[in-house]
Structures are given as structure tokens and as C-alpha cells.
Design a protein around this motif. Structure first.
Motif, short mmCIF file in Angstrom:
data_model
loop_
_atom_site.label_atom_id
_atom_site.label_comp_id
_atom_site.label_asym_id
_atom_site.label_seq_id
_atom_site.Cartn_x
_atom_site.Cartn_y
_atom_site.Cartn_z
N GLN A 160 0.02 41.10 -40.48
CA GLN A 160 0.38 40.88 -39.08
C GLN A 160 -0.56 41.29 -38.07
N PHE A 161 -0.86 42.45 -38.34
CA PHE A 161 -2.13 43.11 -37.26
C PHE A 161 -2.38 44.62 -37.91
N ASP A 162 -3.54 44.94 -37.48
CA ASP A 162 -3.80 46.59 -37.48
C ASP A 162 -3.32 47.31 -36.55
N TYR A 163 -3.14 48.75 -36.96
CA TYR A 163 -2.47 49.80 -36.03
C TYR A 163 -3.13 49.62 -34.63
N SER A 164 -4.41 49.45 -34.66
CA SER A 164 -5.11 49.43 -33.27
C SER A 164 -4.36 48.56 -32.39
N LEU A 165 -4.07 47.48 -32.47
CA LEU A 165 -3.19 46.60 -31.81
C LEU A 165 -2.05 47.27 -30.94
N SER A 166 -1.48 48.28 -31.59
CA SER A 166 -0.34 48.83 -30.95
C SER A 166 -0.59 49.59 -29.70
N GLY A 167 -2.00 50.03 -29.65
CA GLY A 167 -2.34 50.85 -28.34
C GLY A 167 -2.51 49.85 -27.15
N LYS A 168 -2.76 48.66 -27.34
CA LYS A 168 -2.76 47.52 -26.57
C LYS A 168 -1.19 47.41 -25.65
N TRP A 169 -0.41 47.73 -26.34
CA TRP A 169 0.83 47.42 -25.73
C TRP A 169 1.13 48.34 -24.49
N LEU A 170 0.71 49.82 -24.93
CA LEU A 170 0.82 50.91 -23.82
C LEU A 170 -0.03 50.44 -22.61
#
Length: 320
Positions: A136-146
Motif C-alpha cells: 500500500q505504501f512504505d512508512y515514510s508516506l505517513s510523515g507526509k500526512w502531518l
């Protein structure tokens, strides 16, 4: 041979076209949830484009289950009892129980988060075993939400992060968000989606802070509370970022994530190859080919936000 050639064309087709069985397992907490129904439709379309026609040479066995351990295991037993040629799973929540139940039936996942770290495959290039698919995505994408939250609501200094701490994916997403929070000047507070009350209590606490906001992470447990979370974000006037467009379609402010319907169509190509003899171990796990930024301007107006032109210019779609 001559006798066979004298049979009606439809009968000859039935004799030569072996019907293959593909089971689909989705952890769907909300009935007719477009987040998962879209994947099923995308997979169907992809298979049809590749010549797999339901009722002729393909039988689809669709299992929709609440995303809890008891119900998932019940459906896993039922679908494996039907002896499928391939099992397609919606993500990590449904893949792991199938993988525990069989080491021989091929499995293709459509949207697993960190499939290597979560132990689904040995590596992306060489999955090993009987499972492969699309991350689905790698974890680094999560930081983009913030980061996006700070861009659309610059006054944000405290954010509630709705994530499931019982899942590896929930822990990983929160860890990345936390790692970028200091540079953005945002204090992050985890909110556990145990039930509606715990979510409301967590969001209420964030709303009492000056400059509050929300980030919603991606997993089936959180998705189960989608309508409540959107409602509470609106009620408390909190800007929020979400992991996929179904949240924005339902009234959320902004989302950034993979186009999982497009990914489901790609997953059909792996099902096709496996049905024709390929081994999952030889099919590398692929990353999504497209990520999309979706903005709901009506939600922004309701929150009193003026969206930056740079963010609007980057949007793949603006819902008005």
C-alpha cells in the motif's frame, strides 16, 4: 476427433475452458464500503480484460468479513474448504490469517503495509513462499500526512494521531509521524480506536488545545470508525488529513495515498500469471504506481480554512 468437432460450439467451449476458482477476502467493517468494494470491482475488471470471464472460465468466491480475528478465521476456513486456485486478500489484516492457514495455496494481496517488516514476505524482490502482491505504501508516506496538515492549517501545534497500537502497521505509521513532528513544531498524541467512546474522548481532548488537528492512519480497525471520525472532526472544527480518498468523498478535508482501485487492476495480472503456472515466490512485490492528493473545498470552508494555492495546484482532484 471428428465426433468432437460436430458438437455445438458452446459445448466444445465448456469442455476446453476449465473453470478456475479465485477466492477474495476483504476485512470490511462497513457494509458496501467503497474503499473495499472498489478493489473488488477493480480486480474483476482487470481479470475480465485478461480474458477471465465469470460463469465461463472463472468462479469468484467473495468473502466479506468484519476485521476481527474470530470472523476472519471463520471465513479463511470456509474459503480454503472450497479449494481455490488463488486467494486474493485486501491487505495485511486478511493476508496473515490466510498465510497461517496454508503454505501451498497462492495468495495475492492488494494493499499490504510494509509486507517485509510485517513478515508476509522475505523481501520485495524475492517474496518466497506462497504469497506476493502489492504494497500500500512504505512508512515514510505517513510523515507526509502531518506535513500536509501543517501546510493546510499552519496554526496546528498539537495533533491527535488515530492509529491502532495493536498492529505493527499502526506502530510503524505513528513512529514515522512522530519522527517528523518536531521539525514541524507539532506535538503528536496517539488516539486508540478501541471503540467510539475512546475515539471521541481522544478527539475531544485535542479540540481543547489551541491549534489542534488530526491525522488518521491506514488500517481496517481505524476505517471501521470512518463515519464517526469525520463527524467528530467536523463537530469540533479540527482540520484532519486522511490516508485515502474515501474519507474525503464522505466529507473529510484532505487525503493523500495510493489509488488502490488501480492497484487492484494490477493485482489481476498476478492472478492471471499464477493461474497460468507462475509461482508467487517468483513475482516481486510491487509498490503502487500512483498516489493521489484529494481535497474537499466544502470541508475547508466549513473549517474556515483558506487552502494554499500551492496545495490546490498539486491536487489530483478538488471536490467542491
Amino acid at each position: 476427433m471428428a465426433a468432437a468437432s460436430m458438437l455445438p460450439k458452446t459445448i466444445r467451449a465448456q469442455q476446453t475452458d476449465a473453470v478456475r476458482r479465485v477466492a477474495i477476502l476483504v476485512g470490511e467493517a462497513i457494509e458496501d464500503d467503497p474503499y473495499y468494494e472498489g478493489r473488488i470491482a477493480g480486480l474483476r475488471e482487470g481479470l475480465r480484460d485478461l480474458g477471465w470471464i465469470e460463469g465461463r472460465n472463472l468462479k469468484l468466491d467473495i468473502h466479506r468479513t468484519p476485521p476481527n480475528e474470530t470472523d476472519i478465521h471463520k471465513h479463511v476456513g470456509e474459503l480454503l474448504a472450497a479449494r481455490p486456485d488463488v486467494v486474493v486478500t485486501s491487505g495485511g489484516t486478511t493476508t496473515r490469517p490466510v498465510l497461517k492457514a496454508t503454505s501451498t495455496v497462492p495468495i495475492v494481496f492488494i494493499g499490504a503495509i510494509d509486507p517485509v517488516g510485517s513478515g508476509l514476505v522475505e523481501s520485495l524482490a524475492h517474496p518466497g513462499g506462497n504469497v506476493t502482491g502489492f504494497s500500500q505504501f512504505d512508512y515514510s508516506l505517513s510523515g507526509k500526512w502531518l506535513e500536509i496538515l501543517k501546510q493546510v492549517a499552519p496554526s496546528t501545534v498539537r495533533a491527535g494521531i488515530i492509529r491502532d497500537a495493536a498492529l505493527t502497521a499502526g506502530i510503524g505509521q505513528f513512529a514515522v509521524i512522530q519522527s517528523v513532528s518536531t521539525s514541524l513544531g507539532i506535538d503528536v498524541v496517539p488516539i486508540d480506536p478501541l471503540d467510539g467512546r475512546s475515539i471521541e474522548n481522544g478527539i475531544d481532548k485535542i479540540s481543547r488545545s489551541q491549534g489542534g488537528g488530526l491525522v488518521v492512519t491506514s488500517n481496517a480497525t481505524v476505517t471501521a470508525h470512518r463515519e464517526l471520525i469525520i463527524k467528530l472532526a467536523t463537530r469540533y472544527g479540527l482540520p484532519a488529513t486522511f490516508p485515502n480518498r474515501t474519507w474525503v468523498d464522505r466529507g473529510g478535508l484532505i487525503s493523500y495515498g495510493p489509488d488502490l482501485i488501480a492497484t487492484a487492476k494490477l493485482a489481476a495480472s498476478y492472478v492471471d500469471r499464477i493461474l497460468k503456472g507462475a509461482r508467487p515466490a517468483d513475482l516481486p512485490v510491487q509498490n503502487p504506481t500512483r498516489y493521489e492528493l484529494i481535497i474537499n473545498t466544502k470541508a475547508a470552508i466549513g473549517l474556515g480554512l483558506t487552502l494554499p494555492p500551492a496545495v490546490l495546484a498539486r491536487a489530483d482532484e478538488v471536490i467542491e
